[in-house]
Design a protein around this motif. Sequence first.
Motif, PDB file in Angstrom:
ATOM      1  N   CYS A   1      -6.194   0.513  59.636  1.00 41.18           N
ATOM      2  CA  CYS A   1      -5.107  -0.456  59.813  1.00 41.18           C
ATOM      3  C   CYS A   1      -5.535  -1.833  59.309  1.00 41.18           C
ATOM      4  CB  CYS A   1      -4.691  -0.539  61.274  1.00 41.18           C
ATOM      5  SG  CYS A   1      -3.331  -1.710  61.550  1.00 41.18           S
ATOM      6  N   PRO A   2      -4.827  -2.368  58.313  1.00 42.87           N
ATOM      7  CA  PRO A   2      -5.219  -3.663  57.763  1.00 42.87           C
ATOM      8  C   PRO A   2      -4.920  -4.855  58.679  1.00 42.87           C
ATOM      9  CG  PRO A   2      -3.212  -2.919  56.702  1.00 42.87           C
ATOM     10  CD  PRO A   2      -3.686  -1.796  57.594  1.00 42.87           C
ATOM     11  N   VAL A   3      -4.075  -4.682  59.661  1.00 42.41           N
ATOM     12  CA  VAL A   3      -3.751  -5.788  60.571  1.00 42.41           C
ATOM     13  C   VAL A   3      -4.197  -5.509  62.009  1.00 42.41           C
ATOM     14  CG1 VAL A   3      -1.873  -6.745  59.193  1.00 42.41           C
ATOM     15  CG2 VAL A   3      -1.375  -4.960  60.847  1.00 42.41           C
ATOM     16  N   GLU A   4      -4.943  -4.454  62.200  1.00 43.98           N
ATOM     17  CA  GLU A   4      -5.500  -4.095  63.504  1.00 43.98           C
ATOM     18  C   GLU A   4      -4.448  -4.035  64.610  1.00 43.98           C
ATOM     19  OE1 GLU A   4      -8.850  -6.634  64.264  1.00 43.98           O
ATOM     20  OE2 GLU A   4      -9.776  -6.109  62.357  1.00 43.98           O
ATOM     21  N   CYS A   5      -3.393  -3.280  64.352  1.00 42.48           N
ATOM     22  CA  CYS A   5      -2.330  -3.169  65.359  1.00 42.48           C
ATOM     23  C   CYS A   5      -2.288  -1.789  66.022  1.00 42.48           C
ATOM     24  CB  CYS A   5      -0.978  -3.527  64.746  1.00 42.48           C
ATOM     25  SG  CYS A   5      -0.406  -2.402  63.491  1.00 42.48           S
ATOM     26  N   CYS A   6      -3.236  -0.918  65.723  1.00 42.89           N
ATOM     27  CA  CYS A   6      -3.349   0.371  66.408  1.00 42.89           C
ATOM     28  C   CYS A   6      -4.334   0.167  67.559  1.00 42.89           C
ATOM     29  CB  CYS A   6      -3.850   1.448  65.459  1.00 42.89           C
ATOM     30  SG  CYS A   6      -2.758   1.769  64.069  1.00 42.89           S
ATOM     31  N   LEU A   7      -3.802   0.083  68.763  1.00 42.53           N
ATOM     32  CA  LEU A   7      -4.610  -0.273  69.922  1.00 42.53           C
ATOM     33  C   LEU A   7      -4.407   0.704  71.067  1.00 42.53           C
ATOM     34  CD1 LEU A   7      -3.769  -4.088  69.937  1.00 42.53           C
ATOM     35  CD2 LEU A   7      -5.816  -3.000  69.001  1.00 42.53           C
ATOM     36  N   PRO A   8      -5.386   0.794  71.965  1.00 44.49           N
ATOM     37  CA  PRO A   8      -5.201   1.627  73.151  1.00 44.49           C
ATOM     38  C   PRO A   8      -3.988   1.136  73.950  1.00 44.49           C
ATOM     39  CG  PRO A   8      -7.481   0.969  72.929  1.00 44.49           C
ATOM     40  CD  PRO A   8      -6.706   0.181  71.919  1.00 44.49           C
ATOM     41  N   ASP A   9      -3.199   2.058  74.417  1.00 43.52           N
ATOM     42  CA  ASP A   9      -1.998   1.726  75.186  1.00 43.52           C
ATOM     43  C   ASP A   9      -2.383   1.588  76.658  1.00 43.52           C
ATOM     44  OD1 ASP A   9       0.437   1.549  76.475  1.00 43.52           O
ATOM     45  OD2 ASP A   9       1.354   3.189  75.358  1.00 43.52           O
ATOM     46  N   PRO A  10      -2.344   0.381  77.214  1.00 45.36           N
ATOM     47  CA  PRO A  10      -2.735   0.206  78.620  1.00 45.36           C
ATOM     48  C   PRO A  10      -1.819   0.935  79.593  1.00 45.36           C
ATOM     49  CG  PRO A  10      -1.774  -1.811  77.742  1.00 45.36           C
ATOM     50  CD  PRO A  10      -1.905  -0.853  76.591  1.00 45.36           C
ATOM     51  N   GLU A  11      -0.645   1.358  79.133  1.00 44.76           N
ATOM     52  CA  GLU A  11       0.295   2.094  79.982  1.00 44.76           C
ATOM     53  C   GLU A  11      -0.049   3.584  80.081  1.00 44.76           C
ATOM     54  OE1 GLU A  11       3.070   0.584  81.485  1.00 44.76           O
ATOM     55  OE2 GLU A  11       2.163  -1.292  80.793  1.00 44.76           O
ATOM     56  N   ARG A  12      -0.945   4.059  79.201  1.00 44.89           N
ATOM     57  CA  ARG A  12      -1.269   5.491  79.142  1.00 44.89           C
ATOM     58  C   ARG A  12      -2.779   5.710  79.109  1.00 44.89           C
ATOM     59  NH1 ARG A  12       3.151   8.562  77.881  1.00 44.89           N
ATOM     60  NH2 ARG A  12       4.941   7.443  77.082  1.00 44.89           N
ATOM     61  N   ARG A  13      -3.422   5.439  80.195  1.00 40.43           N
ATOM     62  CA  ARG A  13      -4.880   5.612  80.277  1.00 40.43           C
ATOM     63  C   ARG A  13      -5.218   7.090  80.450  1.00 40.43           C
ATOM     64  NH1 ARG A  13      -7.445   0.900  80.397  1.00 40.43           N
ATOM     65  NH2 ARG A  13      -6.262  -0.930  81.039  1.00 40.43           N
ATOM     66  N   GLU A  14      -6.109   7.582  79.578  1.00 36.73           N
ATOM     67  CA  GLU A  14      -6.552   8.971  79.664  1.00 36.73           C
ATOM     68  C   GLU A  14      -8.042   9.032  79.378  1.00 36.73           C
ATOM     69  OE1 GLU A  14      -3.214  11.908  78.231  1.00 36.73           O
ATOM     70  OE2 GLU A  14      -3.481  10.323  76.748  1.00 36.73           O
ATOM     71  N   GLU A  15      -8.689   9.998  79.950  1.00 32.73           N
ATOM     72  CA  GLU A  15     -10.115  10.191  79.745  1.00 32.73           C
ATOM     73  C   GLU A  15     -10.352  11.334  78.756  1.00 32.73           C
ATOM     74  OE1 GLU A  15     -12.430   8.140  80.916  1.00 32.73           O
ATOM     75  OE2 GLU A  15     -10.851   6.968  81.869  1.00 32.73           O
ATOM     76  N   GLU A  16     -11.580  11.446  78.311  1.00 40.28           N
ATOM     77  CA  GLU A  16     -11.942  12.445  77.308  1.00 40.28           C
ATOM     78  C   GLU A  16     -11.520  13.877  77.670  1.00 40.28           C
ATOM     79  OE1 GLU A  16     -16.129  13.804  76.672  1.00 40.28           O
ATOM     80  OE2 GLU A  16     -15.826  12.708  74.774  1.00 40.28           O
ATOM     81  N   PRO A  17     -11.718  14.349  78.913  1.00 38.42           N
ATOM     82  CA  PRO A  17     -11.318  15.734  79.223  1.00 38.42           C
ATOM     83  C   PRO A  17      -9.835  16.007  78.951  1.00 38.42           C
ATOM     84  CG  PRO A  17     -12.759  14.910  80.946  1.00 38.42           C
ATOM     85  CD  PRO A  17     -12.413  13.732  80.058  1.00 38.42           C
TER      86      PRO A  17
END
Length: 95
Positions: free
Chosen positions: A54-70
């Motif tokens: 992403c050239p503008v760094e707008c792909c970010l973790p969604d704080p509304e959807r926290r998930e763990e690796e499993p």
Amino acid sequence: MATHITDECINCGACEPECPNEAISEGEEIYVIDPKLCTECVGFHDYEACQAVCPVECCLPDPERREEEPALIARAKVIHPDKDFGDDFPSRFKK
């Protein structure tokens, strides 16, 4: 947590072909990520591919959807039933 694309998206489309789950598509004004398909690239990369390109760094973790690796690797296994992820699959959680 699923990744999401912020309003800063310039609609360039660089992220879409990078997603191993085909979770990214063109929305009405910006690209969007389907959280039901996003695995944060767990099982495929040790980084989030959309963020990397992403050239503008707008792909970010969604704080509304926290998930763990499993949960993320379980989703990847459902989406890709023919792929053998093994026990040592790539994941940003293992850095």
